[in-house]
Motif scaffolding. Structure first.
Motif, PDB file in Angstrom:
ATOM      1  N   ARG A 109     -26.546-122.470  -9.808  1.00  0.00           N
ATOM      2  CA  ARG A 109     -26.225-121.239 -10.535  1.00  0.00           C
ATOM      3  C   ARG A 109     -25.089-121.411 -11.530  1.00  0.00           C
ATOM      4  NH1 ARG A 109     -26.011-117.160  -5.465  1.00  0.00           N
ATOM      5  NH2 ARG A 109     -25.551-119.119  -4.376  1.00  0.00           N
ATOM      6  N   LEU A 110     -24.220-122.389 -11.320  1.00  0.00           N
ATOM      7  CA  LEU A 110     -23.081-122.581 -12.233  1.00  0.00           C
ATOM      8  C   LEU A 110     -23.181-123.863 -13.049  1.00  0.00           C
ATOM      9  CD1 LEU A 110     -20.105-121.400  -9.968  1.00  0.00           C
ATOM     10  CD2 LEU A 110     -21.405-120.084 -11.634  1.00  0.00           C
ATOM     11  N   LEU A 111     -23.787-124.911 -12.474  1.00  0.00           N
ATOM     12  CA  LEU A 111     -23.906-126.186 -13.184  1.00  0.00           C
ATOM     13  C   LEU A 111     -25.387-126.439 -13.469  1.00  0.00           C
ATOM     14  CD1 LEU A 111     -21.322-128.424 -11.275  1.00  0.00           C
ATOM     15  CD2 LEU A 111     -21.081-127.354 -13.512  1.00  0.00           C
ATOM     16  N   SER A 112     -25.799-126.076 -14.668  1.00  0.00           N
ATOM     17  CA  SER A 112     -27.210-126.218 -15.038  1.00  0.00           C
ATOM     18  C   SER A 112     -27.594-127.687 -15.152  1.00  0.00           C
ATOM     19  CB  SER A 112     -27.470-125.511 -16.367  1.00  0.00           C
ATOM     20  OG  SER A 112     -27.100-124.150 -16.278  1.00  0.00           O
ATOM     21  N   ASP A 113     -28.915-127.922 -15.211  1.00  0.00           N
ATOM     22  CA  ASP A 113     -29.420-129.293 -15.231  1.00  0.00           C
ATOM     23  C   ASP A 113     -28.952-130.078 -16.450  1.00  0.00           C
ATOM     24  OD1 ASP A 113     -30.682-128.571 -12.959  1.00  0.00           O
ATOM     25  OD2 ASP A 113     -32.717-128.499 -13.787  1.00  0.00           O
ATOM     26  N   HIS A 114     -28.715-129.397 -17.580  1.00  0.00           N
ATOM     27  CA  HIS A 114     -28.307-130.124 -18.783  1.00  0.00           C
ATOM     28  C   HIS A 114     -26.835-130.535 -18.727  1.00  0.00           C
ATOM     29  CE1 HIS A 114     -26.919-126.041 -19.813  1.00  0.00           C
ATOM     30  NE2 HIS A 114     -26.074-126.639 -20.635  1.00  0.00           N
ATOM     31  N   ILE A 115     -26.110-130.006 -17.762  1.00  0.00           N
ATOM     32  CA  ILE A 115     -24.694-130.381 -17.613  1.00  0.00           C
ATOM     33  C   ILE A 115     -24.568-131.567 -16.667  1.00  0.00           C
ATOM     34  CG2 ILE A 115     -22.415-129.585 -16.860  1.00  0.00           C
ATOM     35  CD1 ILE A 115     -23.296-126.762 -17.593  1.00  0.00           C
ATOM     36  N   ILE A 116     -25.175-131.445 -15.497  1.00  0.00           N
ATOM     37  CA  ILE A 116     -25.261-132.559 -14.544  1.00  0.00           C
ATOM     38  C   ILE A 116     -26.697-132.599 -14.048  1.00  0.00           C
ATOM     39  CG2 ILE A 116     -24.496-133.478 -12.329  1.00  0.00           C
ATOM     40  CD1 ILE A 116     -21.834-132.219 -12.699  1.00  0.00           C
ATOM     41  N   THR A 117     -27.294-133.754 -14.116  1.00  0.00           N
ATOM     42  CA  THR A 117     -28.701-133.857 -13.724  1.00  0.00           C
ATOM     43  C   THR A 117     -28.869-133.548 -12.237  1.00  0.00           C
ATOM     44  OG1 THR A 117     -28.467-136.211 -13.230  1.00  0.00           O
ATOM     45  CG2 THR A 117     -29.104-135.612 -15.487  1.00  0.00           C
ATOM     46  N   PRO A 118     -30.019-132.981 -11.865  1.00  0.00           N
ATOM     47  CA  PRO A 118     -30.245-132.668 -10.451  1.00  0.00           C
ATOM     48  C   PRO A 118     -30.141-133.882  -9.538  1.00  0.00           C
ATOM     49  CG  PRO A 118     -31.890-131.594 -11.833  1.00  0.00           C
ATOM     50  CD  PRO A 118     -31.116-132.514 -12.718  1.00  0.00           C
ATOM     51  N   ALA A 119     -30.575-135.043 -10.037  1.00  0.00           N
ATOM     52  CA  ALA A 119     -30.525-136.249  -9.203  1.00  0.00           C
ATOM     53  C   ALA A 119     -29.094-136.623  -8.842  1.00  0.00           C
ATOM     54  CB  ALA A 119     -31.207-137.400  -9.917  1.00  0.00           C
ATOM     55  N   GLU A 120     -28.159-136.305  -9.727  1.00  0.00           N
ATOM     56  CA  GLU A 120     -26.759-136.634  -9.457  1.00  0.00           C
ATOM     57  C   GLU A 120     -26.071-135.533  -8.663  1.00  0.00           C
ATOM     58  OE1 GLU A 120     -22.641-137.850 -11.875  1.00  0.00           O
ATOM     59  OE2 GLU A 120     -24.413-137.123 -12.968  1.00  0.00           O
ATOM     60  N   LEU A 121     -26.313-134.275  -9.034  1.00  0.00           N
ATOM     61  CA  LEU A 121     -25.639-133.167  -8.363  1.00  0.00           C
ATOM     62  C   LEU A 121     -26.176-132.943  -6.957  1.00  0.00           C
ATOM     63  CD1 LEU A 121     -23.642-130.776  -8.539  1.00  0.00           C
ATOM     64  CD2 LEU A 121     -25.513-129.401  -9.465  1.00  0.00           C
ATOM     65  N   ASP A 122     -27.466-133.114  -6.798  1.00  0.00           N
ATOM     66  CA  ASP A 122     -28.077-132.860  -5.498  1.00  0.00           C
ATOM     67  C   ASP A 122     -29.017-134.010  -5.161  1.00  0.00           C
ATOM     68  OD1 ASP A 122     -28.826-131.690  -3.175  1.00  0.00           O
ATOM     69  OD2 ASP A 122     -30.041-130.096  -4.063  1.00  0.00           O
ATOM     70  N   PRO A 123     -28.460-135.138  -4.717  1.00  0.00           N
ATOM     71  CA  PRO A 123     -29.305-136.301  -4.414  1.00  0.00           C
ATOM     72  C   PRO A 123     -30.205-136.089  -3.212  1.00  0.00           C
ATOM     73  CG  PRO A 123     -27.040-136.713  -3.749  1.00  0.00           C
ATOM     74  CD  PRO A 123     -27.035-135.416  -4.498  1.00  0.00           C
ATOM     75  N   LEU A 124     -29.972-135.006  -2.461  1.00  0.00           N
ATOM     76  CA  LEU A 124     -30.824-134.657  -1.328  1.00  0.00           C
ATOM     77  C   LEU A 124     -31.501-133.320  -1.630  1.00  0.00           C
ATOM     78  CD1 LEU A 124     -28.274-135.481   1.522  1.00  0.00           C
ATOM     79  CD2 LEU A 124     -29.945-137.014   0.470  1.00  0.00           C
ATOM     80  N   PRO A 125     -32.419-133.263  -2.600  1.00  0.00           N
ATOM     81  CA  PRO A 125     -33.004-131.982  -3.019  1.00  0.00           C
ATOM     82  C   PRO A 125     -33.779-131.325  -1.901  1.00  0.00           C
ATOM     83  CG  PRO A 125     -34.238-133.807  -3.943  1.00  0.00           C
ATOM     84  CD  PRO A 125     -33.019-134.397  -3.319  1.00  0.00           C
ATOM     85  N   ILE A 126     -33.844-129.992  -1.977  1.00  0.00           N
ATOM     86  CA  ILE A 126     -34.470-129.220  -0.909  1.00  0.00           C
ATOM     87  C   ILE A 126     -35.956-129.538  -0.798  1.00  0.00           C
ATOM     88  CG2 ILE A 126     -35.013-127.210  -2.358  1.00  0.00           C
ATOM     89  CD1 ILE A 126     -34.154-125.467   0.002  1.00  0.00           C
ATOM     90  N   ASN A 127     -36.591-129.859  -1.914  1.00  0.00           N
ATOM     91  CA  ASN A 127     -38.014-130.180  -1.896  1.00  0.00           C
ATOM     92  C   ASN A 127     -38.273-131.435  -1.074  1.00  0.00           C
ATOM     93  OD1 ASN A 127     -40.423-131.739  -3.144  1.00  0.00           O
ATOM     94  ND2 ASN A 127     -40.761-129.635  -3.830  1.00  0.00           N
ATOM     95  N   ALA A 128     -37.480-132.473  -1.328  1.00  0.00           N
ATOM     96  CA  ALA A 128     -37.643-133.725  -0.585  1.00  0.00           C
ATOM     97  C   ALA A 128     -37.253-133.550   0.875  1.00  0.00           C
ATOM     98  CB  ALA A 128     -36.796-134.814  -1.234  1.00  0.00           C
TER      99      ALA A 128
END
Length: 887
Positions: free
Chosen positions: A453-472
């Motif tokens: 909600r505060l750090l969009s994907d274009h600021i920090i990529t999802p792979a870096e911000l959340d290396p354990l994504p909820i989908n996986a």
């Protein structure tokens, strides 16, 4: 590598896994064994006063820091509800991934804003509280003590580890034996580069079933049936049973209700809503007043939930709520002040003056959400106060009601001896032998990945911000559950959502396999409650007395014939004779003529529509009529006390109406619900206009006339102490009917010689298009009031009765009162005879738009039930139905 032989550490994931492992260790008397999360391990090794940042402390620090910290582009939203939650989630992701916000603040203004907030939050936290990276740094400095502090380390039931903890794991492996006990679970790829022993075991092969239910609620029902069948029929230990979903929030309310109905101790591992407990309801009742304002309904609810010891209500006597006017909404501080100003000691149950205490309560609550801390401490105690304070930490006071709705707490059941309802992540870490997975629909399991909600994907990529994504994580948990469950896994999905839309299957289910289709109304193999058992056994249910009565009623309602369920009772029933023998009013006689069934319900069974304490958008026609009548009565009293209406000029009448309207408005605001201020002012303007037209309408002139308003007769209690032309207690009986009547005449004008009288009944609606006399039994006032005046003043008095419509200044005269009374007498006699015979049936007004007893009729009665029964009811009523065609 020398370690303490008496010390051993197990690292587990999730509350349930930790509790079950600790119980198992206690049963085996394993001294020296400590069971921790990896975060707790880092704290233990860091030593000193180091501790992790818990959610409550983090939320408190964020809430304190937000107003005072300049956040640049986030300044516009930093005080909005939800900002504390958003910041908490972002910090957790950043800290788990090991991102250094301060070092990267120059990359983007948003990163600079978050870094500034992080610095402010750290200043607010206790000195010993550390972020994961700080805890790792402190633990690495003391890693040489790991053999003595931790002993050998086993990591059990974990499929992934956040990047921030991995450096500590590498260092631990160099000082103590570390074993990654994976079992059949997948092992993260990065673990291969670390010298850590991995213990694998073959995957289990439980029996798998696939079922589809109608809706998510049906899924919950089937899950409870399945759990009870395992316990009761198969003798399975409740602690071996688990029900799980990727996101349990959608099902929580269903399982909470079903748990109570089934009398099954289903443990909610992730907690239950605080508002489902009495303490949470007490906090919610207080929040409702602070956010939405004072009202009588809210005050009564608060008193019921917070009226125990150590609250401001303790000083009030038992039964004090009876001093509040039943129909008064008391929806503002000014309304409460007016009520308190006129209270006397005699009004209280113990006849002592408690007004100051009640005034103190009202004044405290009137401070609103800005004083939430002070008010909460005054009204709440124990767990309710704890819930209140947690809600204040989770969000701003202005959104307390929303925050409380989302707040969770432990349900008080022991997880290790109960069947459990939990998130899939908890079950993956702590397997059970019998498992039911629900919600296996597309977009629900696995869940979709959403932006922070505060750090969009274009600021920090999802792979870096959340290396354990909820989908996986959802996919990994599903695979883990299938390989760690010992005996049985039942997978369930819903075919449709709550709106009836078709739902797809989860991608985790792979190609189409054999699926057991469960109908919503299918007979269950094992019922979960008494209600469910009766529904599953129609032969048994059909013999139940309540079922017999309900089924017979339903069938009778759909027949065209009149039955006992349509108001047909035995002749000369004592209740019918009793209500017919009472003194009637024009309203009760109209109900008798137009809806005998409603007449019995209202005056025999005392049914009534409850008054609403909510502020209406506009006054309904009945309320508008009451308001106009009250204003006219008060203005008329003023005019008669100052020379009389007959001698008053238009200006004097206008002044009297203005004073009366202000006074009546104050009384109305104290005792009844009012529309919003703008509409209320417009309504009062309309009242003044109607009242002025009514009093300035001259009509027939009477010499030296004296005017009376709201004149009581027939035993009705006078509303005021104003003069009356007769003794109000004198009975008035209608000849040849057996009825005595009472009521209030809107206006009576008497000539100076007492030989002529004008009887007027005010109507605030529109006049009828055609001339009316009885109007199908709807219009009785003119005739009955004219008869009452003649009976009380003498047969030699000339009576003119009329309906006055001020809105159009129309005065409808009753041309022949004697003939009309004779006609009405016949109708009343027929109605009395019919009801005495047991015909309490429907009429033209039953189920209509103004029938306030329609709630007791079948649904949509006006369009279905009444149309079906009208012909038969008319035939059975016979002469009593002729009045419906009278002009």
């Amino acid at each position: 590598m020398s370690t303490n032989p008496n010390r051993r550490t197990i690292v587990a994931h999730g509350r349930l896994a930790v509790r079950e492992m600790r119980l198992n260790a206690a049963r085996q008397r394993l001294h020296g064994l400590q069971i921790l999360s990896f975060e707790q391990l880092a704290v233990r090794l860091a030593g000193g006063f180091a501790r992790a940042i818990d959610d409550q402390s983090l939320r408190t620090a964020i809430q304190v820091s937000l107003p005072e910290t300049p956040l640049g582009e986030l300044d516009g939203i930093k005080l909005l509800p939800g900002m504390v939650d958003a910041a908490t989630d972002t910090f957790r992701k950043v800290w788990r991934s090991g991102i250094d916000l301060a070092a990267r603040a120059h990359e983007n203004p948003r990163l600079e804003s978050i870094a500034r907030l992080e610095a402010a939050v750290q200043e607010q936290l206790a000195s010993g509280m550390m972020r994961p990276t700080d805890l790792v740094s402190a633990a690495l400095k003391r890693v040489v003590y790991a053999p003595a502090v931790l002993g050998s380390v086993e990591i059990v039931g974990i499929t992934e580890l956040s990047p921030s903890w991995r450096p500590l794991l590498v260092a631990l492996a160099a000082h103590v034996p570390v074993v990654w006990v994976a079992g059949p679970r997948p092992v993260p790829e990065w673990l291969a580069a670390i010298d850590i022993k991995v213990c694998r075991s073959p995957a289990l092969a439980p029996e798998q079933h696939m079922v589809s239910a109608a809706t998510s609620y049906h899924e919950a029902i089937e899950a409870i049936r399945w759990a009870r069948a395992l316990i009761v029929t198969d003798g399975v230990n409740p602690a071996d049973i688990a029900i799980a979903a990727a996101s349990p929030g959608e099902y929580d309310d269903h399982f909470l209700a079903l748990r109570a109905d089934a009398n099954l101790d289903l443990h909610f591992v992730h907690g239950i809503k605080a508002t489902t407990t009495r303490e949470g309801q007490a906090a919610a009742a207080l929040a409702d007043i602070l956010i939405h304002g004072l009202s009588q309904i809210r005050m009564r609810r608060l008193a019921a939930l917070c009226g125990s010891k150590n609250s401001p209500f303790e000083s009030l006597p038992q039964g004090w709520l009876r001093v509040l006017p039943a129909d008064a909404p008391l929806a503002s501080l000014s309304a409460w002040e007016r009520l308190l100003s006129r209270m006397a000691p005699a009004d209280w149950p113990d006849e002592q003056d408690h007004t100051p205490a009640l005034r103190g309560i009202v004044d405290l609550l009137a401070k609103g959400h800005a004083a939430a801390d002070e008010v909460g401490a005054a009204f709440l105690t124990g767990r309710a106060l704890s819930i209140w304070r947690k809600a204040l930490l989770a969000g701003p006071p202005v959104s307390l009601d929303t925050t409380l709705e989302n707040l969770k707490q432990d349900d008080g059941l022991e997880a290790c001896v109960s069947p459990a309802w939990m998130p899939a992540s908890e079950l993956a870490a702590s397997p059970r032998r019998y498992v039911r997975l629900i919600g296996l629909n597309s977009s629900r399991w696995p869940r979709g990945i959403s932006e922070d909600r505060l750090l969009s994907d274009h600021i920090i990529t999802p792979a870096e911000l959340d290396p354990l994504p909820i989908n996986a994580a959802d996919r990994r948990d599903f695979e883990t559950i299938l390989t760690t469950t010992e005996i049985e896994v039942t997978m369930s999905r819903a075919r449709r959502d709550s709106d009836g839309r078709l739902l797809g299957r989860s991608a985790l289910l792979g190609p189409v396999t054999e699926e057991n289709y469960i109908g919503r109304n299918a007979v269950p193999a094992h019922a979960f409650s008494e209600t469910d058992r009766l529904m599953a056994r129609p032969d048994e249910f059909v013999n139940d007395s309540q079922a017999i009565s309900a089924l017979t009623t339903w069938r009778d309602w759909h027949r065209k014939e009149i039955t006992s369920h349509d108001g047909l009772v035995r002749a000369s029933h004592p209740l019918l004779l009793d209500i017919l023998a009472r003194v009637q009013s024009a309203s009760s006689l109209r109900l008798l003529l137009r809806s005998p069934l409603s007449f019995v319900w209202r005056y025999g069974m005392r049914l009534q529509m409850p008054e609403s304490g909510r502020e209406p958008l506009v006054l309904d026609p009945l309320a508008m009529g009451d308001l106009v009548h009250m204003t006219l009565d008060l203005a008329l009293q003023t005019l008669e006390a100052n020379g009389g209406l007959a001698n008053a000029g238009d200006a004097q009448i206008s002044d009297a109406i203005e004073v009366a309207a202000r006074s009546v408005a104050g009384i109305w605001e104290n005792e009844r619900a009012v529309p919003p201020p703008v509409i209320w002012r417009r309504t009062l303007d309309d009242v003044r206009t109607l009242a002025e037209r009514a009093l300035t309408y001259r009509g027939e002139h009477l010499d030296d006339a004296r005017s009376y308003g709201e004149v009581a007769f027939g035993g009705a209690i006078p509303k005021t102490s104003a003069d009356s032309p007769w003794d109000a207690a004198t009975p008035v009986a209608i000849p040849e009917t057996g009825f005595a009547i009472k009521g209030y005449i809107d206006r009576l004008d008497l000539s100076g010689d007492g030989k002529r009288a004008l009887v007027r009944d005010y109507k605030t609606g529109r006049p009828p298009k055609n001339d009316i006399s009885i109007n199908g039994g709807c219009e009785l006032q003119r005739c009955l009031y004219a008869f009452a005046v003649k009976a009380l003043l003498g047969a030699d008095v000339s009576i003119r009765a009329s309906l006055l419509y001020p809105r159009t200044e129309t005065d409808l005269q009753l041309t022949d009162p004697e003939a009309t009374l004779a006609e009405l007498t016949g109708y009343l006699r027929a109605a009395s005879t019919s009801l005495s015979a047991g015909h309490a049936l429907i009429g033209p007004d039953t189920g209509g738009p103004y029938d306030d007893l329609a709630f007791a009729l079948p649904a949509n009665a006006g369009a279905t039930y009444c149309k079906r029964k009208t012909l038969a009811a008319t035939e059975l009523l016979g002469d009593a139905a002729l009045v419906w065609e009278a002009q």
